[in-house]
Design a protein around this motif. Structure first.
Motif, PDB file in Angstrom:
ATOM      1  N   MET A 192      31.062  20.917  49.848  1.00 49.96           N
ATOM      2  CA  MET A 192      30.055  19.903  49.454  1.00 49.96           C
ATOM      3  C   MET A 192      29.114  20.509  48.416  1.00 49.96           C
ATOM      4  SD  MET A 192      27.344  17.867  51.880  1.00 49.96           S
ATOM      5  CE  MET A 192      28.695  17.136  52.815  1.00 49.96           C
ATOM      6  N   SER A 193      28.881  19.803  47.315  1.00 50.11           N
ATOM      7  CA  SER A 193      28.045  20.330  46.246  1.00 50.11           C
ATOM      8  C   SER A 193      26.580  20.226  46.616  1.00 50.11           C
ATOM      9  CB  SER A 193      28.296  19.543  44.948  1.00 50.11           C
ATOM     10  OG  SER A 193      27.792  18.244  45.078  1.00 50.11           O
ATOM     11  N   GLY A 194      25.758  21.062  45.945  1.00 53.65           N
ATOM     12  CA  GLY A 194      24.321  21.003  46.171  1.00 53.65           C
ATOM     13  C   GLY A 194      23.759  19.649  45.809  1.00 53.65           C
ATOM     14  N   GLN A 195      24.325  19.015  44.758  1.00 53.91           N
ATOM     15  CA  GLN A 195      23.833  17.703  44.343  1.00 53.91           C
ATOM     16  C   GLN A 195      24.019  16.676  45.444  1.00 53.91           C
ATOM     17  OE1 GLN A 195      22.206  16.705  41.560  1.00 53.91           O
ATOM     18  NE2 GLN A 195      21.968  14.843  42.735  1.00 53.91           N
ATOM     19  N   THR A 196      25.155  16.686  46.124  1.00 53.69           N
ATOM     20  CA  THR A 196      25.405  15.729  47.201  1.00 53.69           C
ATOM     21  C   THR A 196      24.445  15.941  48.347  1.00 53.69           C
ATOM     22  OG1 THR A 196      27.751  15.631  46.608  1.00 53.69           O
ATOM     23  CG2 THR A 196      27.140  14.875  48.814  1.00 53.69           C
ATOM     24  N   VAL A 197      24.211  17.201  48.701  1.00 53.20           N
ATOM     25  CA  VAL A 197      23.267  17.498  49.776  1.00 53.20           C
ATOM     26  C   VAL A 197      21.880  16.993  49.406  1.00 53.20           C
ATOM     27  CG1 VAL A 197      22.113  19.367  51.021  1.00 53.20           C
ATOM     28  CG2 VAL A 197      24.580  19.452  50.630  1.00 53.20           C
ATOM     29  N   SER A 198      21.465  17.246  48.175  1.00 54.44           N
ATOM     30  CA  SER A 198      20.141  16.834  47.722  1.00 54.44           C
ATOM     31  C   SER A 198      19.983  15.322  47.820  1.00 54.44           C
ATOM     32  CB  SER A 198      19.922  17.296  46.276  1.00 54.44           C
ATOM     33  OG  SER A 198      18.694  16.825  45.784  1.00 54.44           O
ATOM     34  N   THR A 199      20.990  14.567  47.391  1.00 54.11           N
ATOM     35  CA  THR A 199      20.921  13.112  47.442  1.00 54.11           C
ATOM     36  C   THR A 199      20.878  12.617  48.874  1.00 54.11           C
ATOM     37  OG1 THR A 199      22.139  12.941  45.356  1.00 54.11           O
ATOM     38  CG2 THR A 199      22.092  10.989  46.758  1.00 54.11           C
ATOM     39  N   ASP A 200      21.702  13.185  49.735  1.00 56.28           N
ATOM     40  CA  ASP A 200      21.719  12.767  51.139  1.00 56.28           C
ATOM     41  C   ASP A 200      20.378  13.026  51.810  1.00 56.28           C
ATOM     42  OD1 ASP A 200      24.317  11.974  50.830  1.00 56.28           O
ATOM     43  OD2 ASP A 200      25.197  13.722  51.827  1.00 56.28           O
ATOM     44  N   ASP A 201      19.787  14.183  51.551  1.00 56.01           N
ATOM     45  CA  ASP A 201      18.494  14.505  52.155  1.00 56.01           C
ATOM     46  C   ASP A 201      17.422  13.524  51.708  1.00 56.01           C
ATOM     47  OD1 ASP A 201      19.350  16.644  53.664  1.00 56.01           O
ATOM     48  OD2 ASP A 201      18.905  18.126  52.115  1.00 56.01           O
ATOM     49  N   PHE A 202      17.443  13.183  50.430  1.00 59.45           N
ATOM     50  CA  PHE A 202      16.443  12.246  49.929  1.00 59.45           C
ATOM     51  C   PHE A 202      16.644  10.861  50.539  1.00 59.45           C
ATOM     52  CE2 PHE A 202      14.967   8.973  47.021  1.00 59.45           C
ATOM     53  CZ  PHE A 202      13.663   9.369  46.817  1.00 59.45           C
ATOM     54  N   GLN A 203      17.861  10.364  50.542  1.00 62.37           N
ATOM     55  CA  GLN A 203      18.117   9.028  51.063  1.00 62.37           C
ATOM     56  C   GLN A 203      17.760   8.916  52.537  1.00 62.37           C
ATOM     57  OE1 GLN A 203      18.721   6.435  49.369  1.00 62.37           O
ATOM     58  NE2 GLN A 203      19.141   7.392  47.391  1.00 62.37           N
ATOM     59  N   VAL A 222       7.955   6.664  44.863  1.00 63.68           N
ATOM     60  CA  VAL A 222       9.212   7.131  45.470  1.00 63.68           C
ATOM     61  C   VAL A 222      10.192   7.565  44.388  1.00 63.68           C
ATOM     62  CG1 VAL A 222      11.219   6.424  46.834  1.00 63.68           C
ATOM     63  CG2 VAL A 222       8.920   5.770  47.574  1.00 63.68           C
ATOM     64  N   GLN A 223      10.242   6.828  43.288  1.00 66.66           N
ATOM     65  CA  GLN A 223      11.145   7.200  42.197  1.00 66.66           C
ATOM     66  C   GLN A 223      10.738   8.532  41.580  1.00 66.66           C
ATOM     67  OE1 GLN A 223      13.951   6.000  41.302  1.00 66.66           O
ATOM     68  NE2 GLN A 223      14.277   7.212  39.433  1.00 66.66           N
ATOM     69  N   GLU A 224       9.447   8.737  41.375  1.00 67.52           N
ATOM     70  CA  GLU A 224       8.978  10.007  40.829  1.00 67.52           C
ATOM     71  C   GLU A 224       9.239  11.148  41.814  1.00 67.52           C
ATOM     72  OE1 GLU A 224       7.524  12.919  38.402  1.00 67.52           O
ATOM     73  OE2 GLU A 224       8.059  10.843  37.888  1.00 67.52           O
ATOM     74  N   THR A 225       9.112  10.862  43.103  1.00 66.67           N
ATOM     75  CA  THR A 225       9.428  11.873  44.115  1.00 66.67           C
ATOM     76  C   THR A 225      10.899  12.261  44.029  1.00 66.67           C
ATOM     77  OG1 THR A 225       7.723  10.974  45.587  1.00 66.67           O
ATOM     78  CG2 THR A 225       9.400  12.372  46.600  1.00 66.67           C
ATOM     79  N   TRP A 226      11.758  11.265  43.820  1.00 68.84           N
ATOM     80  CA  TRP A 226      13.186  11.541  43.666  1.00 68.84           C
ATOM     81  C   TRP A 226      13.448  12.425  42.448  1.00 68.84           C
ATOM     82  CZ3 TRP A 226      17.933  12.463  44.658  1.00 68.84           C
ATOM     83  CH2 TRP A 226      18.920  12.319  43.683  1.00 68.84           C
ATOM     84  N   LEU A 227      12.777  12.137  41.341  1.00 67.96           N
ATOM     85  CA  LEU A 227      12.985  12.931  40.131  1.00 67.96           C
ATOM     86  C   LEU A 227      12.564  14.385  40.359  1.00 67.96           C
ATOM     87  CD1 LEU A 227      11.743  10.386  37.426  1.00 67.96           C
ATOM     88  CD2 LEU A 227      14.104  11.014  37.963  1.00 67.96           C
ATOM     89  N   ARG A 228      11.473  14.563  41.074  1.00 75.02           N
ATOM     90  CA  ARG A 228      11.022  15.934  41.349  1.00 75.02           C
ATOM     91  C   ARG A 228      11.952  16.631  42.345  1.00 75.02           C
ATOM     92  NH1 ARG A 228       4.460  16.246  40.822  1.00 75.02           N
ATOM     93  NH2 ARG A 228       4.285  14.796  39.058  1.00 75.02           N
ATOM     94  N   TRP A 229      12.422  15.882  43.318  1.00 73.88           N
ATOM     95  CA  TRP A 229      13.385  16.441  44.261  1.00 73.88           C
ATOM     96  C   TRP A 229      14.687  16.814  43.553  1.00 73.88           C
ATOM     97  CZ3 TRP A 229      14.109  18.736  48.629  1.00 73.88           C
ATOM     98  CH2 TRP A 229      15.331  18.678  49.295  1.00 73.88           C
ATOM     99  N   HIS A 230      15.088  15.991  42.607  1.00 78.87           N
ATOM    100  CA  HIS A 230      16.328  16.200  41.859  1.00 78.87           C
ATOM    101  C   HIS A 230      16.273  17.499  41.051  1.00 78.87           C
ATOM    102  CE1 HIS A 230      20.129  14.794  40.333  1.00 78.87           C
ATOM    103  NE2 HIS A 230      19.720  14.873  39.094  1.00 78.87           N
ATOM    104  N   ARG A 231      15.045  17.925  40.688  1.00 77.01           N
ATOM    105  CA  ARG A 231      14.909  19.150  39.888  1.00 77.01           C
ATOM    106  C   ARG A 231      14.815  20.417  40.749  1.00 77.01           C
ATOM    107  NH1 ARG A 231      11.436  15.645  36.666  1.00 77.01           N
ATOM    108  NH2 ARG A 231       9.564  16.462  37.696  1.00 77.01           N
ATOM    109  N   VAL A 232      14.738  20.220  42.074  1.00 73.63           N
ATOM    110  CA  VAL A 232      14.641  21.377  42.970  1.00 73.63           C
ATOM    111  C   VAL A 232      15.981  22.104  43.022  1.00 73.63           C
ATOM    112  CG1 VAL A 232      14.354  22.059  45.387  1.00 73.63           C
ATOM    113  CG2 VAL A 232      12.812  20.384  44.371  1.00 73.63           C
ATOM    114  N   GLU A 233      15.926  23.418  42.990  1.00 74.12           N
ATOM    115  CA  GLU A 233      17.149  24.216  43.107  1.00 74.12           C
ATOM    116  C   GLU A 233      17.714  24.062  44.516  1.00 74.12           C
ATOM    117  OE1 GLU A 233      20.102  26.561  41.524  1.00 74.12           O
ATOM    118  OE2 GLU A 233      18.321  25.792  40.484  1.00 74.12           O
TER     119      GLU A 233
END
Length: 293
Positions: free
Chosen positions: A1-12, A36-47
């Motif tokens: 599972m990629s980091g991107q998928t984990v990040s999206t699942d955690d946010f959702q 919430v959208q801005e929070t997603w953008l900041r979460w999306h930039r987290v390593e």
């Protein structure tokens, strides 16, 4: 599972909580969605893998963004014409929510929360409504725990002193709301007087629309005069529809062109209308969807 998928699942997984928090903080579905959208953008930039507790990170980010928004909004609000009301939020009738959480989304409570400072409002919503512990709240707002406890105590005292003294049974609110809308649209002023408390107050949020009062009206005479004059301006096809908004029974006024106003009432101990809140600003009605069938 990629980091991107984990990040999206955690946010959702926490997206609903973030919206519920930020709506109670801002009083606006549009602003809550933006936060919430801005929070997603900041979460999306987290390593990926660098955050041990995604929920804590997301709540902290959304809370601080909402606090910043409230501070900016207080400056913009000075240019708003007439009374300001929260943006109506559709809700499910009889939803199984804790009492404090249901009450916190009511129009009466959201208007009350407007009188708190942004930090007090954030602390109250996080601790008293969503039951976050003081250490979590302190982390979310970036203050020491003793300071957060003081903020919570001050906000709680303010709310306790000013909160509505009476919460009507939902069935009674539905019956009174339906009758109120019927007599208003029918032009029955004597019937309207029977429904209203003598010291009724009317808030009309229209951001300067000419047919709406630009100050809160108080008392039978002023409110009845407003409806007597307004009846002449109603479009011939206007109709009332039951709705559930902000955790309780409400009504929508609509024409063939769409929703024209949301109507939310507070009742007194005798079951009479103590407060009428009319949301007429079109920008605050767009997210209500279509008129109920």
């Amino acid at each position: 599972m990629s980091g991107q998928t984990v990040s999206t699942d955690d946010f959702q997984r926490h997206r609903g909580l973030l919206f519920q928090l930020t709506y109670r903080m801002t009083g606006s579905t549009a602003d809550a969605e933006d936060v919430v959208q801005e929070t997603w953008l900041r979460w999306h930039r987290v390593e990926p893998g660098t955050v041990r507790d995604p929920r804590a990170f997301l709540v902290r980010t959304a809370t601080r963004l909402a606090i910043d928004h409230l501070r900016r909004e207080r400056v913009r609000r000075e240019a708003y014409i007439g009374p300001w009301l929260p943006e109506p939020l559709p809700s499910a009738p009889g939803a199984d929510e804790p009492v404090a959480r249901t009450e916190s989304v009511s129009m009466a409570m959201l208007v009350l929360l407007e009188s708190l400072s942004p930090l007090e409002r954030a602390v109250f919503v996080l601790h008293d409504v969503f039951e976050f512990g003081y250490p979590e709240v302190a982390e979310a707002v970036g203050r020491a725990e003793p300071a957060v406890r003081q903020l919570a105590a001050r906000a709680r005292a303010h709310v306790r002193e000013r909160r509505p003294r009476y919460n009507a049974d939902p069935a009674l609110r539905r019956a009174v709301t339906d009758r109120f809308l019927k007599v208003c649209l029918g032009g029955d002023l004597s019937g309207l007087m029977d429904v209203l408390a003598p010291d009724v107050a009317l808030w009309a949020d229209a951001n300067g629309s000419n047919e709406m009062p630009r100050e809160v009206l108080h008392g039978w005479d002023a409110v009845l005069a407003f409806f007597r004059d307004s009846i002449k301006l109603f479009p011939p096809d206007i109709a009332a529809h039951p709705a559930d908004l902000n955790g309780g029974p409400a009504g929508l006024l609509a024409t063939a062109d769409g929703i024209a106003a949301a109507v939310l009432l507070d009742l007194d101990e005798q079951g009479r209308v103590a407060v009428v809140r009319l949301v007429r600003n079109p920008e605050k009605l767009t997210r209500l969807g279509s008129v109920p069938g």
